[in-house]
Design a protein around this motif. Structure first.
Motif, mmCIF file in Angstrom:
data_model
loop_
_atom_site.group_PDB
_atom_site.id
_atom_site.type_symbol
_atom_site.label_atom_id
_atom_site.label_comp_id
_atom_site.label_asym_id
_atom_site.label_seq_id
_atom_site.Cartn_x
_atom_site.Cartn_y
_atom_site.Cartn_z
ATOM 1 N N ILE A 1 -5.774 6.244 13.506
ATOM 2 C CA ILE A 1 -4.436 6.704 13.115
ATOM 3 C C ILE A 1 -4.564 7.905 12.175
ATOM 4 O O ILE A 1 -5.085 7.774 11.060
ATOM 5 C CB ILE A 1 -3.631 5.573 12.437
ATOM 6 N N ALA A 2 -4.112 9.054 12.639
ATOM 7 C CA ALA A 2 -4.232 10.274 11.851
ATOM 8 C C ALA A 2 -3.484 10.133 10.524
ATOM 9 O O ALA A 2 -2.330 9.695 10.500
ATOM 10 C CB ALA A 2 -3.677 11.450 12.645
ATOM 11 N N GLY A 3 -4.162 10.474 9.447
ATOM 12 C CA GLY A 3 -3.508 10.504 8.146
ATOM 13 C C GLY A 3 -3.362 9.158 7.460
ATOM 14 O O GLY A 3 -2.838 9.089 6.340
ATOM 15 N N LEU A 4 -3.811 8.091 8.101
ATOM 16 C CA LEU A 4 -3.677 6.771 7.464
ATOM 17 C C LEU A 4 -4.721 6.620 6.362
ATOM 18 O O LEU A 4 -5.910 6.847 6.590
ATOM 19 C CB LEU A 4 -3.857 5.652 8.504
ATOM 20 N N ARG A 5 -4.265 6.270 5.173
ATOM 21 C CA ARG A 5 -5.196 5.971 4.075
ATOM 22 C C ARG A 5 -5.364 4.451 4.022
ATOM 23 O O ARG A 5 -4.525 3.746 3.474
ATOM 24 C CB ARG A 5 -4.664 6.529 2.755
ATOM 25 N N TYR A 6 -6.434 4.003 4.645
ATOM 26 C CA TYR A 6 -6.674 2.567 4.819
ATOM 27 C C TYR A 6 -7.523 2.104 3.651
ATOM 28 O O TYR A 6 -8.705 2.437 3.555
ATOM 29 C CB TYR A 6 -7.391 2.366 6.149
ATOM 30 N N ARG A 7 -6.934 1.322 2.738
ATOM 31 C CA ARG A 7 -7.650 0.961 1.511
ATOM 32 C C ARG A 7 -8.578 -0.220 1.698
ATOM 33 O O ARG A 7 -9.624 -0.310 1.057
ATOM 34 C CB ARG A 7 -6.641 0.598 0.417
ATOM 35 N N THR A 8 -8.160 -1.157 2.543
ATOM 36 C CA THR A 8 -8.910 -2.400 2.657
ATOM 37 C C THR A 8 -8.445 -3.136 3.904
ATOM 38 O O THR A 8 -7.337 -2.876 4.400
ATOM 39 C CB THR A 8 -8.641 -3.287 1.411
ATOM 40 N N THR A 9 -9.275 -4.028 4.407
ATOM 41 C CA THR A 9 -8.767 -4.895 5.463
ATOM 42 C C THR A 9 -7.874 -5.953 4.805
ATOM 43 O O THR A 9 -8.077 -6.326 3.643
ATOM 44 C CB THR A 9 -9.904 -5.627 6.208
ATOM 45 N N PRO A 10 -6.886 -6.459 5.533
ATOM 46 C CA PRO A 10 -6.050 -7.519 4.964
ATOM 47 C C PRO A 10 -6.860 -8.728 4.495
ATOM 48 O O PRO A 10 -6.582 -9.295 3.432
ATOM 49 C CB PRO A 10 -5.110 -7.867 6.120
ATOM 50 N N VAL A 11 -7.886 -9.116 5.243
ATOM 51 C CA VAL A 11 -8.681 -10.286 4.845
ATOM 52 C C VAL A 11 -9.405 -10.029 3.520
ATOM 53 O O VAL A 11 -9.464 -10.909 2.655
ATOM 54 C CB VAL A 11 -9.676 -10.672 5.965
#
Ligand SMILES: [Zn+2]
Ligand SMILES: [Zn+2]
Length: 258
Positions: A63-73
């Motif tokens: 996903i372009a531009g998504l700042r993914y901080r952590t997995t939900p788990v």
């Protein structure tokens, strides 16, 4: 009386524009408007429930531009909750950003509206082009398999799932969109999820542009207001302001009720 502690957990953010979040063009459509991505955790004396499961790392990377901080788990682990300890996973609807890690909760029963499953397995879902990027086929296949193995509670309207937690079919955003009402120390709160992405959608009566029916989206606003104790008891699905309107446990976790 069963009371829940409830947390909103932000796992990602993405920069966007107001025009992507409010139906109908206006002069502010080009202004920046950040969307936040959450899952919600509800814990009572007897139950540990996760509401929606976010985006998995593989999809997130695409996903372009998504700042993914952590997995939900991993975010849940920070609250001392392991995926194995979760007994119910309520899926408010089946868009990819709400089903992405459902398979990680191996001991949970999934709670989904029957009309939502029916829609995504209907010819409409393949015929309407937009839907193909809103659904993750692997997640849908997993949930269908779980259903075949008796791990899905299919709801049809309003239903109490466990004491203090009920789901309510509202439709609008998707055919089988459901919201979650929880009994808490501050009263009855409603996790609106994508029935109101932002506070502004429901407070200013302006639907989000991705919707199944416009009239259903307005009716959903009315229903949410009816079943929440007050406007302050409504938690929208993608609004960064949730972390300002409620106290923070960490920079990414809001305490909705303690
Ligand atoms: Zn959605
Ligand atoms: Zn969403």
């Amino acid at each position: 009386m069963s009371r829940f502690r409830v947390y909103a957990i932000r796992f990602a953010e993405r920069d966007a524009f107001r025009g992507e979040h409010f139906h109908g063009y206006d002069a502010r459509a080009g202004e920046p408007h950040t969307t936040a991505y959450y899952i919600w955790l509800a814990i009572s004396d007897q139950h540990t429930v996760v509401i929606d499961t976010g985006i998995g790392p593989d999809r997130a990377a695409a996903i372009a531009g998504l700042r993914y901080r952590t997995t939900p788990v991993a975010a849940l682990a920070a609250l001392d909750v392991t995926a194995d300890a979760v007994d119910h996973v309520v899926l408010t609807h089946l868009h990819y950003d709400h089903t992405g890690t459902a398979r990680d909760f191996e001991n949970a029963t999934y709670v989904i509206q029957e009309t939502e499953i029916d829609y995504w397995t209907s010819p409409w879902a393949t015929r309407i082009l937009r839907e193909s990027w809103l659904i993750e086929d692997d997640d849908l296949a997993h949930l269908q398999s779980a259903e075949a193995h008796g791990r899905v509670v299919l709801t049809t309207g309003d239903a109490t799932i466990v004491p203090g937690l009920s789901v309510h079919l509202v439709g609008g955003h998707t055919e089988g969109m459901q919201v979650v009402r929880l009994q808490t120390a501050i009263g009855s709160i409603v996790l609106a999820s994508d029935a109101s992405h932002f506070y502004e959608n429901i407070e200013d009566d302006r639907p989000f542009p991705i919707l199944s029916t416009t009239t259903g989206t307005y009716a959903a606003f009315d229903r949410i207001k009816q079943i929440a104790d007050s406007p302050d008891h409504i938690v929208p699905g993608h609004d960064p302001l949730v972390l300002d309107r409620f106290p923070r446990l960490t920079p990414d976790i809001a305490i909705i009720a303690d």
